[in-house]
Design an enzyme around this catalytic site. Structure first.
Site, short mmCIF file in Angstrom:
data_model
loop_
_atom_site.label_atom_id
_atom_site.label_comp_id
_atom_site.label_asym_id
_atom_site.label_seq_id
_atom_site.Cartn_x
_atom_site.Cartn_y
_atom_site.Cartn_z
N CYS A 79 0.84 -1.19 0.00
CA CYS A 79 0.00 0.00 0.00
C CYS A 79 0.88 1.25 0.00
O CYS A 79 1.62 1.49 0.96
CB CYS A 79 -0.93 0.00 1.21
SG CYS A 79 -1.99 1.46 1.27
N ILE A 80 0.80 2.01 -1.04
CA ILE A 80 1.62 3.21 -1.18
C ILE A 80 1.27 4.25 -0.11
O ILE A 80 2.15 4.92 0.43
CB ILE A 80 1.54 3.80 -2.60
CG1 ILE A 80 2.55 4.92 -2.80
CG2 ILE A 80 0.14 4.26 -2.94
CD1 ILE A 80 3.98 4.49 -2.75
#
Length: 120
Positions: A79-80
Site C-alpha cells: 500500500c503506497i
C-alpha cells in the site's frame, strides 16, 4: 481449486507474519490452489524496504517473500499510502525486487477474482 489472496498487516521484523504467510502460501500451492496476490498493508509495508540491515542469524523475510512471488508468478503489492504515512519513500522501496505500489482501491478491485482472503 481455491483462489487465494493474502493480506499481511504486521511488520516482518517483529512478528512471524511474513514467515507464516510464506508457509501458508507454499502449502496452498502444493495443494493445487492458486495464489493470486499478496498485499502488504499497515506496518507490513516495511517489508518492501530495499536496504534492510539484519543480523546475520536472522532470515530476511522481505527477500524470501520477493523471491517466492517471483518464482511462483504471484503479484506482490504494498500500500503506497501506508508506506508514505510511515515515512517510507519510493526511492527506498524494493521495486526492482517485484514489489508493486498499489492503493487500497486497486487491492479491492483485485479481490474480485479470488475466493478467499487470508490475513496475517
Amino acid at each position: 481449486m481455491t483462489r487465494f489472496a493474502l493480506l499481511i498487516t504486521s511488520p516482518s521484523f517483529s512478528s512471524q507474519s511474513v514467515a507464516s504467510a510464506l508457509v501458508f502460501a507454499q502449502a496452498a500451492l502444493d495443494g493445487g490452489h492458486q495464489l493470486k496476490q499478496i498485499f502488504l498493508y499497515q506496518d507490513a509495508v516495511y517489508a518492501a524496504l530495499q536496504h534492510i540491515d539484519l543480523p546475520s542469524d536472522e532470515s530476511n523475510h522481505s527477500l524470501l517473500l520477493s523471491q517466492f512471488c517471483q518464482q511462483h508468478n504471484v503479484a506482490l503489492h504494498y500500500c503506497i499510502t501506508a508506506a508514505e504515512k510511515r515515512g517510507v519513500v519510493s526511492d527506498s522501496l524494493a521495486s526492482q525486487q517485484g514489489y508493486i505500489a498499489t492503493g487500497l482501491a486497486e487491492f479491492a478491485i483485485l479481490l474480485e477474482d479470488i475466493d478467499k482472503l487470508v490475513q496475517f
